[in-house]
Design a protein around this motif. Sequence first.
Motif, PDB file in Angstrom:
ATOM      1  N   ILE A 137       0.843  -1.200   0.000  1.00 15.17           N
ATOM      2  CA  ILE A 137       0.000   0.000   0.000  1.00 15.17           C
ATOM      3  C   ILE A 137       0.878   1.251   0.000  1.00 15.17           C
ATOM      4  CG2 ILE A 137      -1.696   1.347   1.320  1.00 15.17           C
ATOM      5  CD1 ILE A 137      -2.790  -1.308   2.394  1.00 15.17           C
ATOM      6  N   ILE A 138       1.896   1.240   0.840  1.00 13.72           N
ATOM      7  CA  ILE A 138       2.828   2.376   0.919  1.00 13.72           C
ATOM      8  C   ILE A 138       3.593   2.532  -0.390  1.00 13.72           C
ATOM      9  CG2 ILE A 138       4.810   3.332   2.171  1.00 13.72           C
ATOM     10  CD1 ILE A 138       3.872   1.654   4.602  1.00 13.72           C
ATOM     11  N   GLU A 139       4.033   1.416  -0.938  1.00 10.91           N
ATOM     12  CA  GLU A 139       4.769   1.442  -2.205  1.00 10.91           C
ATOM     13  C   GLU A 139       3.926   2.037  -3.326  1.00 10.91           C
ATOM     14  OE1 GLU A 139       7.391  -2.592  -1.174  1.00 10.91           O
ATOM     15  OE2 GLU A 139       5.597  -2.699  -2.432  1.00 10.91           O
ATOM     16  N   GLU A 140       2.665   1.653  -3.390  1.00 14.05           N
ATOM     17  CA  GLU A 140       1.769   2.144  -4.439  1.00 14.05           C
ATOM     18  C   GLU A 140       1.524   3.643  -4.323  1.00 14.05           C
ATOM     19  OE1 GLU A 140      -1.753  -0.210  -4.139  1.00 14.05           O
ATOM     20  OE2 GLU A 140      -0.744  -2.064  -4.760  1.00 14.05           O
ATOM     21  N   VAL A 141       1.299   4.118  -3.093  1.00 15.08           N
ATOM     22  CA  VAL A 141       1.048   5.544  -2.882  1.00 15.08           C
ATOM     23  C   VAL A 141       2.282   6.371  -3.252  1.00 15.08           C
ATOM     24  CG1 VAL A 141       0.551   7.321  -1.153  1.00 15.08           C
ATOM     25  CG2 VAL A 141      -0.706   5.162  -1.113  1.00 15.08           C
ATOM     26  N   CYS A 142       3.463   5.889  -2.878  1.00 19.01           N
ATOM     27  CA  CYS A 142       4.704   6.579  -3.237  1.00 19.01           C
ATOM     28  C   CYS A 142       4.891   6.638  -4.758  1.00 19.01           C
ATOM     29  CB  CYS A 142       5.909   5.870  -2.614  1.00 19.01           C
ATOM     30  SG  CYS A 142       6.088   6.092  -0.841  1.00 19.01           S
ATOM     31  N   LYS A 143       4.595   5.519  -5.398  1.00 14.52           N
ATOM     32  CA  LYS A 143       4.782   5.420  -6.845  1.00 14.52           C
ATOM     33  C   LYS A 143       3.861   6.367  -7.610  1.00 14.52           C
ATOM     34  CE  LYS A 143       5.341   1.853 -10.413  1.00 14.52           C
ATOM     35  NZ  LYS A 143       5.225   0.403 -10.716  1.00 14.52           N
ATOM     36  N   LYS A 144       2.662   6.583  -7.096  1.00 12.95           N
ATOM     37  CA  LYS A 144       1.679   7.435  -7.770  1.00 12.95           C
ATOM     38  C   LYS A 144       1.960   8.931  -7.598  1.00 12.95           C
ATOM     39  CE  LYS A 144      -2.188   4.163  -7.646  1.00 12.95           C
ATOM     40  NZ  LYS A 144      -3.515   3.856  -7.040  1.00 12.95           N
ATOM     41  N   ASP A 145       2.711   9.287  -6.565  1.00 14.35           N
ATOM     42  CA  ASP A 145       2.985  10.706  -6.328  1.00 14.35           C
ATOM     43  C   ASP A 145       3.894  11.268  -7.422  1.00 14.35           C
ATOM     44  OD1 ASP A 145       2.700  12.876  -4.012  1.00 14.35           O
ATOM     45  OD2 ASP A 145       4.732  13.003  -4.817  1.00 14.35           O
ATOM     46  N   LYS A 146       3.704  12.524  -7.763  1.00 13.43           N
ATOM     47  CA  LYS A 146       4.453  13.150  -8.858  1.00 13.43           C
ATOM     48  C   LYS A 146       5.860  13.596  -8.443  1.00 13.43           C
ATOM     49  CE  LYS A 146       2.270  17.631  -7.862  1.00 13.43           C
ATOM     50  NZ  LYS A 146       1.408  18.714  -8.387  1.00 13.43           N
ATOM     51  N   GLY A 147       6.124  13.601  -7.142  1.00 17.49           N
ATOM     52  CA  GLY A 147       7.433  14.025  -6.662  1.00 17.49           C
ATOM     53  C   GLY A 147       8.380  12.863  -6.417  1.00 17.49           C
ATOM     54  N   ILE A 148       9.539  13.182  -5.802  1.00 19.40           N
ATOM     55  CA  ILE A 148      10.514  12.153  -5.446  1.00 19.40           C
ATOM     56  C   ILE A 148      10.201  11.675  -4.039  1.00 19.40           C
ATOM     57  CG2 ILE A 148      12.951  11.609  -5.063  1.00 19.40           C
ATOM     58  CD1 ILE A 148      13.672  13.830  -7.024  1.00 19.40           C
ATOM     59  N   ILE A 149       9.664  10.484  -3.920  1.00 17.32           N
ATOM     60  CA  ILE A 149       9.314   9.894  -2.626  1.00 17.32           C
ATOM     61  C   ILE A 149       9.312   8.370  -2.764  1.00 17.32           C
ATOM     62  CG2 ILE A 149       6.832  10.122  -3.108  1.00 17.32           C
ATOM     63  CD1 ILE A 149       8.376  10.576   0.376  1.00 17.32           C
ATOM     64  N   VAL A 150      10.072   7.690  -1.906  1.00 15.04           N
ATOM     65  CA  VAL A 150      10.255   6.239  -2.048  1.00 15.04           C
ATOM     66  C   VAL A 150      10.313   5.550  -0.684  1.00 15.04           C
ATOM     67  CG1 VAL A 150      11.541   6.416  -4.240  1.00 15.04           C
ATOM     68  CG2 VAL A 150      12.772   6.506  -2.053  1.00 15.04           C
ATOM     69  N   PRO A 151      10.028   4.232  -0.645  1.00 13.26           N
ATOM     70  CA  PRO A 151      10.287   3.456   0.574  1.00 13.26           C
ATOM     71  C   PRO A 151      11.792   3.451   0.825  1.00 13.26           C
ATOM     72  CG  PRO A 151       8.830   2.259  -0.909  1.00 13.26           C
ATOM     73  CD  PRO A 151       9.390   3.403  -1.690  1.00 13.26           C
ATOM     74  N   ALA A 152      12.203   3.699   2.072  1.00 10.57           N
ATOM     75  CA  ALA A 152      13.630   3.811   2.373  1.00 10.57           C
ATOM     76  C   ALA A 152      14.146   2.730   3.320  1.00 10.57           C
ATOM     77  CB  ALA A 152      13.930   5.187   2.973  1.00 10.57           C
ATOM     78  N   GLN A 159       6.175  -1.621   9.890  1.00  7.22           N
ATOM     79  CA  GLN A 159       6.963  -0.388  10.046  1.00  7.22           C
ATOM     80  C   GLN A 159       7.852  -0.164   8.831  1.00  7.22           C
ATOM     81  OE1 GLN A 159      10.695   1.321  12.558  1.00  7.22           O
ATOM     82  NE2 GLN A 159       9.119   0.342  13.803  1.00  7.22           N
ATOM     83  N   LEU A 160       7.534   0.861   8.073  1.00  2.00           N
ATOM     84  CA  LEU A 160       8.298   1.186   6.872  1.00  2.00           C
ATOM     85  C   LEU A 160       8.587   2.687   6.874  1.00  2.00           C
ATOM     86  CD1 LEU A 160       7.507  -0.214   3.312  1.00  2.00           C
ATOM     87  CD2 LEU A 160       8.567   1.997   3.651  1.00  2.00           C
ATOM     88  N   VAL A 161       9.812   3.054   6.578  1.00  2.00           N
ATOM     89  CA  VAL A 161      10.202   4.462   6.517  1.00  2.00           C
ATOM     90  C   VAL A 161      10.213   4.907   5.058  1.00  2.00           C
ATOM     91  CG1 VAL A 161      12.032   6.143   6.989  1.00  2.00           C
ATOM     92  CG2 VAL A 161      11.607   4.270   8.595  1.00  2.00           C
ATOM     93  N   ILE A 162       9.614   6.079   4.802  1.00  2.00           N
ATOM     94  CA  ILE A 162       9.643   6.648   3.451  1.00  2.00           C
ATOM     95  C   ILE A 162      10.557   7.870   3.444  1.00  2.00           C
ATOM     96  CG2 ILE A 162       7.380   5.755   2.804  1.00  2.00           C
ATOM     97  CD1 ILE A 162       6.205   8.533   3.356  1.00  2.00           C
ATOM     98  N   SER A 163      11.064   8.210   2.266  1.00  2.00           N
ATOM     99  CA  SER A 163      12.064   9.265   2.159  1.00  2.00           C
ATOM    100  C   SER A 163      11.910  10.013   0.842  1.00  2.00           C
ATOM    101  CB  SER A 163      13.465   8.630   2.241  1.00  2.00           C
ATOM    102  OG  SER A 163      14.480   9.592   2.067  1.00  2.00           O
ATOM    103  N   GLY A 164      12.087  11.332   0.882  1.00  2.00           N
ATOM    104  CA  GLY A 164      12.008  12.096  -0.358  1.00  2.00           C
ATOM    105  C   GLY A 164      11.879  13.589  -0.132  1.00  2.00           C
ATOM    106  N   GLU A 165      11.421  14.280  -1.171  1.00  2.00           N
ATOM    107  CA  GLU A 165      11.217  15.725  -1.096  1.00  2.00           C
ATOM    108  C   GLU A 165      10.162  16.048  -0.039  1.00  2.00           C
ATOM    109  OE1 GLU A 165      11.795  16.930  -5.781  1.00  2.00           O
ATOM    110  OE2 GLU A 165       9.940  15.944  -5.151  1.00  2.00           O
ATOM    111  N   LYS A 166      10.336  17.155   0.650  1.00  3.62           N
ATOM    112  CA  LYS A 166       9.435  17.483   1.761  1.00  3.62           C
ATOM    113  C   LYS A 166       7.980  17.638   1.320  1.00  3.62           C
ATOM    114  CE  LYS A 166      12.267  19.166   5.500  1.00  3.62           C
ATOM    115  NZ  LYS A 166      12.549  20.261   6.452  1.00  3.62           N
ATOM    116  N   LYS A 167       7.750  18.277   0.198  1.00  6.68           N
ATOM    117  CA  LYS A 167       6.372  18.463  -0.264  1.00  6.68           C
ATOM    118  C   LYS A 167       5.742  17.123  -0.633  1.00  6.68           C
ATOM    119  CE  LYS A 167       6.680  23.267  -1.822  1.00  6.68           C
ATOM    120  NZ  LYS A 167       6.552  24.205  -2.960  1.00  6.68           N
ATOM    121  N   ALA A 168       6.528  16.271  -1.287  1.00  7.87           N
ATOM    122  CA  ALA A 168       6.033  14.937  -1.646  1.00  7.87           C
ATOM    123  C   ALA A 168       5.780  14.119  -0.383  1.00  7.87           C
ATOM    124  CB  ALA A 168       7.048  14.231  -2.540  1.00  7.87           C
ATOM    125  N   LEU A 169       6.659  14.282   0.598  1.00 10.38           N
ATOM    126  CA  LEU A 169       6.518  13.576   1.867  1.00 10.38           C
ATOM    127  C   LEU A 169       5.205  13.959   2.554  1.00 10.38           C
ATOM    128  CD1 LEU A 169       8.214  11.677   3.809  1.00 10.38           C
ATOM    129  CD2 LEU A 169       8.844  13.763   5.012  1.00 10.38           C
TER     130      LEU A 169
END
Length: 285
Positions: A137-152, A159-169
Amino acid sequence: MKAYIFPGQGSQFVGMGKDLFHSSHLAKKKFKLSDDILGFKITKIMFEGPQEILKNTLYTQLAIYIYSVIKTKILNNFNPDMVAGHSLGEFSALASIGVFSFEEGLILVNKRAYMMQKICQSISGGMAVILGLEDHIIEEVCKKDKGIIVPANYNSPGQLVISGEKKALQRVCLSLKKKGAKKILILPVNGAFHSPIMSTVQKKLEKIIQKISFKNSKCPIYQNVNAQPVTKYHEIKKNLIEQLTSPVKWKQSIKNMIDDGAITFNEIGPGNILQGLMKKIYKNA
């Protein structure tokens, strides 16, 4: 089989290593050597703080690496059947089993931390812990976002940490909250570690890593990028380079170590931050 695991950022505390410095001649020698190599007293920051300085990426990474590797040097029976390290901890693990020397690792970690700190100052990034959602679910939401945001960091089940641009985050965190995340914690870091934002650092670090003489590992190391046991130096080097922009597959690494016969897990580093993750992973192993 006996496994040793090494923590990354977040496990530091003011006073770390002071007991080792005063109780072991070898430890004192290594701490002083660290100060000499770096050209400043990292030991003073470790032993006395303040916390605001110690938690700076540049000093945090050095402090944890120094503490962890020195700890293995003074253990009476450090003879692991397998090892793994969480992000920065992978460098500690590699030095502890002789893939490169303590000194070479210290220089490498120093340059890694410095470059990561610089990129954090130039690009606005962040990280967040997502609790209570399935990975896909987290992977799919990150993938759909237009910014740089990924599972980290795949830390443990749920428990999964995501990482990327602040606005995308911010956008992704809002979406994940609507998807049913139990809790979302914005981490107190000013960088997007283990994301494509680190690609500039990765290229620079690759040149440094290629100059260091790596040796084959004495025992398998389960590396972050693929969670698989590796012993050949050229594979270790390749995986270490890719680590900066790839997710940390921690729960996968631990599960594979258990499947391969690990019975006991010994955490080598300041604190016991990995033990909490271990309990969650064990329940689902």
